[in-house]
Write a protein that holds these residues in place. Structure first.
Motif, PDB file in Angstrom:
ATOM      1  N   LEU A  96       0.826  -1.212   0.000  1.00  0.00           N
ATOM      2  CA  LEU A  96       0.000   0.000   0.000  1.00  0.00           C
ATOM      3  C   LEU A  96       0.859   1.260   0.000  1.00  0.00           C
ATOM      4  CD1 LEU A  96      -2.780  -1.066   2.540  1.00  0.00           C
ATOM      5  CD2 LEU A  96      -2.880  -1.084   0.042  1.00  0.00           C
ATOM      6  N   THR A  97       1.980   1.214   0.673  1.00  0.00           N
ATOM      7  CA  THR A  97       2.813   2.417   0.777  1.00  0.00           C
ATOM      8  C   THR A  97       3.415   2.811  -0.562  1.00  0.00           C
ATOM      9  OG1 THR A  97       3.376   1.814   3.059  1.00  0.00           O
ATOM     10  CG2 THR A  97       4.807   3.407   1.954  1.00  0.00           C
ATOM     11  N   SER A  98       3.794   1.842  -1.384  1.00  0.00           N
ATOM     12  CA  SER A  98       4.485   2.138  -2.637  1.00  0.00           C
ATOM     13  C   SER A  98       3.620   1.921  -3.865  1.00  0.00           C
ATOM     14  CB  SER A  98       5.735   1.250  -2.747  1.00  0.00           C
ATOM     15  OG  SER A  98       5.376  -0.132  -2.671  1.00  0.00           O
ATOM     16  N   MET A  99       2.280   1.941  -3.718  1.00  0.00           N
ATOM     17  CA  MET A  99       1.378   1.720  -4.838  1.00  0.00           C
ATOM     18  C   MET A  99       1.481   2.872  -5.830  1.00  0.00           C
ATOM     19  SD  MET A  99      -0.977  -0.379  -6.062  1.00  0.00           S
ATOM     20  CE  MET A  99      -1.519  -1.293  -4.623  1.00  0.00           C
ATOM     21  N   GLY A 102      -8.132   1.893  -6.880  1.00  0.00           N
ATOM     22  CA  GLY A 102      -7.872   2.120  -5.477  1.00  0.00           C
ATOM     23  C   GLY A 102      -6.557   1.454  -5.069  1.00  0.00           C
ATOM     24  N   LYS A 103      -6.506   1.026  -3.836  1.00  0.00           N
ATOM     25  CA  LYS A 103      -5.292   0.402  -3.337  1.00  0.00           C
ATOM     26  C   LYS A 103      -5.442  -1.107  -3.140  1.00  0.00           C
ATOM     27  CE  LYS A 103      -3.499   4.480  -0.934  1.00  0.00           C
ATOM     28  NZ  LYS A 103      -2.944   4.998   0.341  1.00  0.00           N
ATOM     29  N   GLY A 116     -10.555  -9.357  -0.785  1.00  0.00           N
ATOM     30  CA  GLY A 116     -10.602  -8.009  -1.312  1.00  0.00           C
ATOM     31  C   GLY A 116      -9.479  -7.682  -2.267  1.00  0.00           C
ATOM     32  N   ASP A 117      -8.522  -8.574  -2.434  1.00  0.00           N
ATOM     33  CA  ASP A 117      -7.415  -8.309  -3.351  1.00  0.00           C
ATOM     34  C   ASP A 117      -7.900  -8.380  -4.794  1.00  0.00           C
ATOM     35  OD1 ASP A 117      -5.637  -7.944  -1.353  1.00  0.00           O
ATOM     36  OD2 ASP A 117      -4.726  -9.937  -1.478  1.00  0.00           O
ATOM     37  N   ILE A 118      -7.359  -7.515  -5.623  1.00  0.00           N
ATOM     38  CA  ILE A 118      -7.666  -7.484  -7.046  1.00  0.00           C
ATOM     39  C   ILE A 118      -6.471  -8.044  -7.798  1.00  0.00           C
ATOM     40  CG2 ILE A 118      -8.123  -6.008  -9.038  1.00  0.00           C
ATOM     41  CD1 ILE A 118      -9.603  -4.130  -7.213  1.00  0.00           C
TER      42      ILE A 118
END
Length: 501
Positions: A319-322, A331-332, A408-410
């Motif tokens: 999430l930090t380096s998206m 989204g994230k 929830g992961d894509i």
């Protein structure tokens, strides 16, 4: 009798007694000199004459120049210094055995005479050059002086003592002019010195030229372009870091002919440039078997040490380096981008293996791998190899990739990647008209995985060619093929370089 014994007549020296016990009497035994024929004409002639001289000193009818048993020895009692001299010192008293030979045909050499000869040569080399002798200029010619008559010449009275010129006493320390033999010896020394200097200079030049073509630590010489071409790494610092990491684990004892630098370089050149074993054998000047063993063992070390670089990231790190393109579109929640790529292999002799590896899509025999990258472009998962006929869905379900996903992961994939039921998330198997805009975003971002696959395949040429069948055999004690290790190492090395995203 066990041990060594002296071959000189009437000499009873032995290294062991009749009971086989070693004698501690300080006597040493030396082989007869050999005829050296591959170090130049001068050495060949000198060693030949020395062997003849030794046989002449021993004077045994059963010993000839060409027929001398290897067990023949001469003890130290027959030498002045207790051992033979250096073979190039032909004038040395111990160049041949000369003491206690049991006959009087060979005159005993005089060691004192040799020492005097050495002293004379040393003094001659250390003697300073003689000073230039001063010559008085001739008296000025008297044009009007009449030559004395013969009568005057015989009847001229002597001058008084006070007017007589005192002749100078003879010089006691005046240097004697060198003899012709000394001049010849000095000139010979100068000629030899020039030859030696020329040979030393030629030797240094040949060593310098040899270092330029030898695959040693100076081969890369800090040149980043050379490092990138031969290893695929970005710069020399990165290569040194990899070398320091792998060196403690490399099989140094088993590969004495290759240094750790050469082991790593050889393996990277094999994977990077797809060089044959025969060519690498020529470059590194070792046997083909040594190259094959070095590649096999070094590849295993690289796989064990670099495998952690292909790592599934933590949720916080992801999430930090998206990248912002993924955040704007999904989204994230994008966790991975998946695809499969295939490596061509040679046709196997096993019928079942041919059926499992033949693919109609490429009309060739291949091994298929599932590759997963993060949105940042870093490879985060790599499956083991499957036959080219295996479906993408089966590989995805059996590789262990689904166990790493969270609710929830894509997952972004090609629309031909039929894993929607397995993943249960956003993976489009077939597109509707209303999904065109969303599909364009997916296709635009999913293309990153194809770019990463292209980088891996283009950077490491071994994955472009047809892999030999022996790389498909399971490694001893492991459930992996050498090709699996090669693909994982290539992915880890790609992660060490700059991302394509």
């Amino acid at each position: 009798m066990p041990g060594s014994h002296c071959c000189v007549k009437n000499c009873s020296s032995t290294s062991h007694d009749t009971n086989g016990k070693h004698r501690n009497n300080g006597i040493q035994f030396f082989r007869l000199p050999k005829w050296t024929q591959h170090q130049g004409e001068q050495v060949s002639d000198l060693t030949r004459r020395r062997r003849i001289a030794w046989l002449a000193s021993i004077r045994r009818k059963d010993l000839t120049f060409d027929r001398t048993p290897q067990s023949m020895r001469v003890c130290s009692l027959h030498f002045h210094s207790g051992k033979p001299s250096y073979e190039m010192l032909e004038n040395h008293p111990d160049w041949t055995p000369s003491l206690r030979l049991g006959h009087s045909d060979v005159k005993t050499t005089d060691g004192a005479r040799y020492q005097r000869q050495v002293k004379r040569r040393t003094q001659h080399l250390e003697r300073p050059p003689p000073p230039a002798q001063y010559q008085q200029p001739p008296p000025p010619a008297q044009d009007h002086q009449q030559p004395p008559s013969p009568a005057q010449d015989h009847q001229q009275p002597p001058l008084p003592a006070q007017y007589q010129q005192q002749s100078p006493p003879p010089a006691q320390d005046q240097q004697q002019p060198p003899s012709p033999a000394q001049d010849m010896e000095c000139g010979l020394c100068t000629s030899r010195r020039d030859v030696i200097n020329n040979l030393l200079e030629e030797n240094r030049e040949l060593k310098r030229e040899l270092d330029e073509y030898r695959m040693n630590e100076n081969f890369l010489s800090g040149d980043d372009n050379t490092v990138k071409y031969y290893t695929g790494l970005a710069n020399f610092v990165l290569f040194q870091t990899l070398l320091l990491t792998l060196t403690p684990y490399l099989p140094q004892g088993r590969m004495k002919k290759l240094s750790p630098f050469q082991l790593v370089l050889l393996t990277l050149m094999r994977v990077r440039l797809d060089l044959p074993i025969q060519h690498l054998s020529h470059l590194f000047r070792v046997h083909r078997t040594t190259v094959a063993d070095a590649f096999h063992h070094t590849l295993g070390v690289m796989y064990a040490q670099l495998c952690p670089l292909v790592l599934w990231p933590s949720r916080e790190c992801l999430l930090t380096s998206m990248p912002h393109q993924f955040v704007e579109s999904f989204g994230k929640n994008v966790a991975a981008i998946v695809d499969c790529f295939e490596v061509f292999i040679e046709k196997t002799s096993n019928v079942l293996a041919r059926a499992q590896t033949f693919t109609q899509y490429k009309h060739a025999y291949t091994m298929k791998y599932l590759i997963v990258i993060m949105p940042q472009g870093v490879i985060s998962f790599m499956s083991n190899g499957w036959g080219g006929r295996t479906s993408d869905k089966h590989i995805t379900e059996q590789s262990g990739f689904l166990n790493k996903l969270l609710p929830g992961d894509i997952v972004l994939a090609d629309r031909g990647f039929n894993i929607r039921e397995s993943v249960g998330m956003m993976v489009r198997a077939q597109l509707d008209a209303k999904d065109v805009e969303e599909t364009r975003a997916i296709a635009h971002l999913r293309i990153h995985v194809e770019r990463v696959i292209g980088v891996v395949r283009n950077k490491f040429k071994l994955l472009h060619s047809s892999v030999p069948v022996h790389m498909l055999l399971k490694c001893e004690g492991e459930n992996l093929m050498p090709l699996d290790k090669i693909v994982t190492v290539c992915c880890a090395l790609t992660n060490m370089c700059k991302s394509v995203v």
